[in-house]
Design an enzyme around this catalytic site. Structure first.
Site, PDB file in Angstrom:
ATOM      1  N   HIS A  93      -3.412   6.955 -13.640  1.00  0.00           N
ATOM      2  CA  HIS A  93      -2.396   7.908 -14.098  1.00  0.00           C
ATOM      3  C   HIS A  93      -1.012   7.283 -13.949  1.00  0.00           C
ATOM      4  O   HIS A  93      -0.769   6.498 -13.025  1.00  0.00           O
ATOM      5  CB  HIS A  93      -2.485   9.205 -13.291  1.00  0.00           C
ATOM      6  CG  HIS A  93      -1.691  10.320 -13.871  1.00  0.00           C
ATOM      7  ND1 HIS A  93      -0.329  10.431 -13.688  1.00  0.00           N
ATOM      8  CD2 HIS A  93      -2.056  11.377 -14.649  1.00  0.00           C
ATOM      9  CE1 HIS A  93       0.108  11.511 -14.319  1.00  0.00           C
ATOM     10  NE2 HIS A  93      -0.917  12.108 -14.909  1.00  0.00           N
ATOM     11  N   GLU A 165      -1.564   9.382 -22.442  1.00  0.00           N
ATOM     12  CA  GLU A 165      -0.464  10.213 -21.946  1.00  0.00           C
ATOM     13  C   GLU A 165       0.843   9.440 -22.058  1.00  0.00           C
ATOM     14  O   GLU A 165       1.157   8.620 -21.190  1.00  0.00           O
ATOM     15  CB  GLU A 165      -0.684  10.579 -20.476  1.00  0.00           C
ATOM     16  CG  GLU A 165      -1.761  11.604 -20.232  1.00  0.00           C
ATOM     17  CD  GLU A 165      -1.589  12.246 -18.855  1.00  0.00           C
ATOM     18  OE1 GLU A 165      -1.506  13.472 -18.791  1.00  0.00           O
ATOM     19  OE2 GLU A 165      -1.520  11.519 -17.856  1.00  0.00           O
TER      20      GLU A 165
END
Length: 250
Positions: A93, A165
């Protein structure tokens, strides 16, 4: 293929919050015809208990060390996760990359350790605002994807989920258009087709993440290359999580 909705709880929620979430989830989901897969990335301290509380919801981790065991204070290994009945984890992430010095190399090692042990690796990729404005989105995303999947076999690819993302969209309210995301993912799939079979690449689940909510999710879900969403703050509320599950099943 069914859409996949993953709620990433990050460093939020207490045990009582998790119990309340499940009560609210059950209350809302019973009114929905479910035709999507869904899971929740839970803080590691609650994984064991969350697995029991959130029955019917797949529980995954937010990170997993690539070593089986060792002197890595504060880390949790893939094997410890598996021992607790957790069979997947978010990997790479942008918050891990930016705040905890995660590199493409460690993302790759973590990805391999998971897929080699038949666990799901939700691999996050995405460009910064500067890279986006310099028209480098594809180059950055493809480079991260290629490095994350180095030495991942075609048979192991079924355990990989790619979560695109854009860093500039996470928690900012700024979002790319559905077409922008779809075009970028198509280019990534085209490059992957040079490394894996067409069937394997078409079967690869690719999610969009970054300020997803019930107002913009449909635009992403109708794109042929977007197979679901990795969602942060919006899915801290069970009602919102259910809304996205419902939209994903339409």
């Amino acid at each position: 293929m069914k859409k996949l909705i993953i709620a990433n709880w990050k460093m939020f929620k207490t045990l009582n919050d998790i119990k309340t979430f499940k009560e609210e989830f059950d209350k809302n989901i019973k009114n929905v015809k479910v035709n999507a897969d869904y899971s929740v990335g839970v803080p590691s301290i609650y994984l064991n208990q969350a697995k029991e509380i959130l029955k019917g919801i797949k529980v995954i981790a937010q990170d997993a060390h690539f070593k089986n065991e060792g002197a890595y204070t504060g880390n949790i290994s893939w094997s410890q996760l598996k021992d607790c009945g957790i069979d997947g984890s978010i990997i790479g992430h942008s918050e891990r990359r930016q705040m905890f010095n995660e590199t493409d190399e460690t993302v790759n090692l973590k990805t391999i350790s998971l897929v080699e042990n038949n666990m799901q690796a939700v691999v996050c990729v995405g460009e910064t605002l500067e890279e986006y404005e310099a028209n480098k989105s594809f180059d950055v995303v493809w480079n991260q994807t290629k490095k994350a999947l180095a030495n991942v076999s075609e048979a192991q690819l079924k355990n990989v989920v790619i979560a695109y993302e854009p860093v500039w969209a996470i928690g900012t309210g700024k979002v790319p258009t559905g077409k922008e995301v779809d075009d970028l993912i198509q280019k990534v799939r085209d490059e992957l087709s040079k490394l894996y079979s067409k069937q394997a690449v078409e079967s690869l689940v690719v999610l969009y993440g970054g300020s997803v909510n019930d107002k913009n999710a449909e635009e992403f879900f109708k794109q042929k290359n977007i197979n679901g969403a990795l969602v942060g703050s919006f899915c801290l509320k069970a009602e919102n999580f259910v809304k996205l599950i419902e939209l994903g099943g339409n």
